[in-house]
Design an enzyme around this catalytic site. Sequence first.
Site, mmCIF file in Angstrom:
data_model
loop_
_atom_site.group_PDB
_atom_site.id
_atom_site.type_symbol
_atom_site.label_atom_id
_atom_site.label_comp_id
_atom_site.label_asym_id
_atom_site.label_seq_id
_atom_site.Cartn_x
_atom_site.Cartn_y
_atom_site.Cartn_z
ATOM 1 N N ASP A 242 37.973 48.058 45.350
ATOM 2 C CA ASP A 242 38.569 46.706 45.024
ATOM 3 C C ASP A 242 39.929 46.294 45.880
ATOM 4 O OD1 ASP A 242 40.001 44.271 44.251
ATOM 5 O OD2 ASP A 242 40.395 44.721 42.623
ATOM 6 N N TYR B 264 44.342 45.858 39.052
ATOM 7 C CA TYR B 264 44.156 44.264 38.237
ATOM 8 C C TYR B 264 42.688 43.599 39.239
ATOM 9 C CZ TYR B 264 45.041 39.468 37.793
ATOM 10 O OH TYR B 264 44.970 38.851 37.413
ATOM 11 N N LYS C 77 42.814 37.540 49.963
ATOM 12 C CA LYS C 77 44.216 37.358 49.673
ATOM 13 C C LYS C 77 43.623 37.409 51.531
ATOM 14 C CE LYS C 77 45.776 38.955 46.150
ATOM 15 N NZ LYS C 77 46.052 40.095 45.087
HETATM 16 C C1 LIG Z 1 45.441 40.073 43.818
HETATM 17 C C2 LIG Z 1 44.510 40.374 43.578
HETATM 18 C C3 LIG Z 1 43.070 40.277 43.006
HETATM 19 C C4 LIG Z 1 42.715 38.768 41.845
HETATM 20 O O1 LIG Z 1 42.830 38.141 43.425
HETATM 21 P P1 LIG Z 1 43.300 36.050 42.886
HETATM 22 O O2 LIG Z 1 43.017 36.284 44.224
HETATM 23 O O3 LIG Z 1 44.407 36.434 42.048
HETATM 24 O O4 LIG Z 1 42.277 36.099 41.659
HETATM 25 C C5 LIG Z 1 42.492 40.872 42.669
HETATM 26 N N1 LIG Z 1 42.247 42.641 43.009
HETATM 27 C C6 LIG Z 1 43.554 43.058 43.507
HETATM 28 C C7 LIG Z 1 43.232 44.487 44.265
HETATM 29 C C8 LIG Z 1 44.396 41.597 43.517
HETATM 30 O O5 LIG Z 1 45.544 42.642 44.079
#
Ligand SMILES: *Cc1c(COP(=O)(O)O)cnc(C)c1O
Length: 434
Positions: A245, A150, A273
């Site tokens: 990511d 994701y 995060k």
């Molecule tokens: C949470 C998450 C996102 C998206 O971040 P948001 O602040 O919710 O837009 C992207 N990549 C990873 C790996 C994530 O866990």
Amino acid sequence: MKTNAMYTYTRSSKLFTAAKKVIPGGVNSPVRAFKSVGGSPIFIEKAEGAYLYDVDGNSYIDFIASWGPMILGHAHPEVINALTERARLGTSFGIPTEIETQIAELACSMVPNLDQIRFVNSGTEACMSAVRLARGYTGKEKIIKFSGCYHGHSDSFLIEAGSGAMTFGTPNSPGVTQGTAKDTLLARYNDLNNVAEIFHSNKGEIAAVIIEPVAGNMGCIPPVKGFMEGLRKLCDTHGALLIFDEVMTGFRLAPGGAQELLGINADIATYGKVIGGGLPVGAFGARKEIMSHLAPEGPVYQAGTLSGNPLAMSAGLATLSILNSRPELFSSLDSKTTYLKNHMEQELIGKGIPFQLNQLGSMMSLHFCDQEVVDFQTASLGNNPVFNAYFHGMLKRGVYLPPSAFESYFLNDAMTFEDLDRTIEVFREVIKEI
Ligand SMILES: *Cc1c(COP(=O)(O)O)cnc(C)c1O
């Protein structure tokens, strides 16, 4: 805190009914709605340290940490102080502030291989901007992403995305155009040959490979030995950028995130995060040579009215400063998570319940299936009714777990071994019930 109580949720139910009238599904992010586990979500009143307190007076040991950000625990005094002091000075100017440079300097000093960083407001924005930068830099259009990974909810990534998107069985969201989808090529996590084949059949067209270096959105799935090294090589051979990511893993698995832990240099890394310490912050960074392609230095456009917002930066800076001054915090989180995982394993062995416990550092997940969970396909084999019974059994005894098997647990520094022992005791009771 209350122990062993059978919780009731009268006020949460009322609030959810009211919310559903004016907010689609009653929530501002789908996984909060408990749709995959059934039941109705709990509304939170406040949180402190390792505990959540709901509006009905129930308390919980928190294993989601706001999906990662609250690595120090909730309402950490230094973070709250930084926020309140900063708020008194005004909360947004749309004009540069010193604190933006301070957090950028600190982030670049903690992460290997990072010269410059640009702040945005979410992980979604960070990943979306990183891909635009990679396309602008390489002059190529296609990207490779992995099933079950994701990268936020922007169009290019909503193709077999993990967790939220998956839980709801809408891996390909309506509204994402064919035109966009055709530029995202799907690969299998932990399958290097598959990636090599995709590179081969799209020669000279791949701008970037984007990956969660330790997957956390199909449960926790660490990379198998040699996989990341192989990806690095393939990208170099084919002139594609490797995007890590690190929205989940950044400042969580090590001060320098997965790049440090795995000893692999990415070309661009994205954050979110933890970097915001509980406020809405995302970021992406790279070597100067790549970052200089961004506006206003270069032609790749990217902007944000509230980007680098001083209030958000102050929570992020306070959080990163603590992490930077206490490197032992990462090994302590690792030991706590390993302790929990080992005890859960002991409780499960010989009970006739198929399970897989995956863990790396302070990320872990439990899948109720026989087969080793190494990619999206194996992550999807879990037994949902068992997971749902498990989730609700834990919840009503005061342990708040992610409401989906496709989400990772996140431990926080405020959690004590007593909290973990209590969790294991509850786990033992719940396993008997399943
Ligand atoms: C949470 C998450 C996102 C998206 O971040 P948001 O602040 O919710 O837009 C992207 N990549 C990873 C790996 C994530 O866990």
